[in-house]
Write a protein that holds these residues in place. Sequence first.
Motif, mmCIF file in Angstrom:
data_model
loop_
_atom_site.group_PDB
_atom_site.id
_atom_site.type_symbol
_atom_site.label_atom_id
_atom_site.label_comp_id
_atom_site.label_asym_id
_atom_site.label_seq_id
_atom_site.Cartn_x
_atom_site.Cartn_y
_atom_site.Cartn_z
ATOM 1 N N ASP A 5 -5.574 8.195 -10.276
ATOM 2 C CA ASP A 5 -5.954 7.075 -9.266
ATOM 3 C C ASP A 5 -7.169 6.526 -10.148
ATOM 4 N N ARG A 18 -8.941 3.576 3.166
ATOM 5 C CA ARG A 18 -7.466 3.738 3.264
ATOM 6 C C ARG A 18 -6.715 4.076 4.585
ATOM 7 N N ILE A 31 -3.668 5.091 6.446
ATOM 8 C CA ILE A 31 -2.252 5.648 5.887
ATOM 9 C C ILE A 31 -1.217 5.841 7.132
ATOM 10 N N GLU A 48 0.574 3.166 2.424
ATOM 11 C CA GLU A 48 -0.943 2.871 2.358
ATOM 12 C C GLU A 48 -1.212 1.504 2.430
ATOM 13 N N LEU A 104 -4.754 -0.721 1.497
ATOM 14 C CA LEU A 104 -6.108 -0.715 1.118
ATOM 15 C C LEU A 104 -6.737 -1.819 1.392
#
Length: 632
Positions: free
Chosen positions: A477, A542, A544, A595, A597
Amino acid sequence: MFVLKIAPLVAIPKNQSQILTYIFKTTLPIGSLIEVPLRNRKVPAIVLGSESLRKAKLELKKQSDFSVKPISRVIFDKPLLNPLQIKTAFWLSDFYAAPLGLVLRHVLPPFWSIKRYQQSAQTPLIKAPSRETQVIPTLNFKNHYKNYQKEIRKHLKNKKQVLLLVPETSYFDYFLAPYAEFNPIIVHSGLKNKDYAKIWSKIQDNAPQLIIGTRNALFLPFNSLGLIIIDDLPHEMYQSDSTPRYQAPTLAQYLAQIYRADCIANASFPSVALFHRQKADWFVPNLDKKIKIIDMVREFGASFSILSREIQDLLLKNVQIGAQTILFVPRKGYAPSLVCQKCGQAKKCPHCQASLVVHQNDLQKDLRCHHCQYQDKIPRLCDNCGRYELKPRGIGARRVNEAILQLFKHRTESAPSIFVLNRDSATSAEGRAIVATFNKTPGAILIASPIIFSYKYLLEGLDIGILNADALTPFIDFKTELRVAQAIYNLALMAKRLVVQAFNPQHPAITAIATNNSDIFLREELTLRKNFGYPPFVHLTRLILHHPNKAKGQIEAQVIYQKLNRIITTGGFKIKLYPPVPGSIAQERGQYLWEILLKIPLPRPGYVSPEQIRERNQILRYLPSRGWQIKL
């Protein structure tokens, strides 16, 4: 009759009111504990306010769609939490988008439901204004405790409480001896309720005290908090893994503001955000030792051992002279994966889309998933192509142990004592025992995973070898390069001599630390993050989704994305939403991960305003509670 505003100590979806209304015959103090009927059950709740029924009638008439119920009973008619603890709970709930009831339950002491330990909270004494957080670099680990002694002594002399925040209990061994003169109070989650209750009562006394504690010490009922010290700021164990999923250093700095306390933080190697905030007066101290980098591509051309010739010579020499050596191995098990040599397919967990890790005991090898604990035997054939050419790939701690024994197998010297330090093989107490025994054993070799950073103050001045530096981070990441740099720099500070094995010796983080160009590395990281929109230039959230069906999960994630995007557009919010993508691990424990963002641009890098948090939370109210998780 009185109207009570209360927060049930259960999870209420964020799209519903977190504060409910009940009636009772008398008023109750803020912070007292009661029991209320909620749906078909009775639940504990914290009182957040009260007023006479006569004054509240007008508001109740507006809320005519429901009837106000009486409370079931009073559990404790005095405040369990002081006003600043309740204020902290509200801040945590807003900032981390967590249900208020669960946050209050987290802030309460572990003994809150046990009648004999319940005690009334005192209102804190707040006088002096606080200063901004002062961040100091680490020059060495051996005398690191001296960085704080002057400030601790000053604040205790001024009749203030001091909190030294540490990531793990393993840090207690280092600080207790040099700080014995301050008679410190030790706080951690492993305390018994009886002991925790005594400490809770003692903290409420208006007496100068040094408290050394892990992250749950942040919720103590401080009476005269004057100084918070955050040791080892970037440590991963400061991240809470249960609701609210808070970062302890962030919470500590908030507490310093509301208690008007001073705050000191320590970091051996700064985060990019910290470097940006402190760059005018921050420096990464140059290392006064040479780092040897070994290109393992060339090494494998001459030898098939996972230990380079440099590491082998180092081990042989140190065993001969009785010196200890640390081999840092980022991965557990025997090897990180089992790979077909013909088609390149790695054996995956059937419940997680993650490679199964090869483990070996004294009798045989097997496969294990480090996400869901699934286990299986080593297969004879590749599932993809049906060939027999399955081999372990990568380096794990057990494989290193095997390589060391092989190195000494035909030599006149007897094999050295080998110790293994990782989270699987050692609790905190066992880890401290392993480190103590290793330090006393001449010629010993310690094979250590990243848990070694929790013992770095107890291990210094030794030869250290990093095996497979390319595998220092399990996930890729925007923080990957930084994590590699932090790990190598910390190991270099611990080491008398450092040898780094890597298949990519030109990795920017490796070369930056080896050539003492850390400042240049951090400036380049800042530029990249600014160009691509990552912290500290944006605030990331985030969203999820965990779903048992891949296709249905994708559809639900897409529907929620479109819904939230429409709300952002019509509301004119300055927030950027990105379409759903599979998670970094696409499947975990039988659940498929998707996910979304959410990015908030920050005019002042590293600072997200309360208004921006409120805007974000308005959007998150439309996120379903079932199956969705919010992470910062």
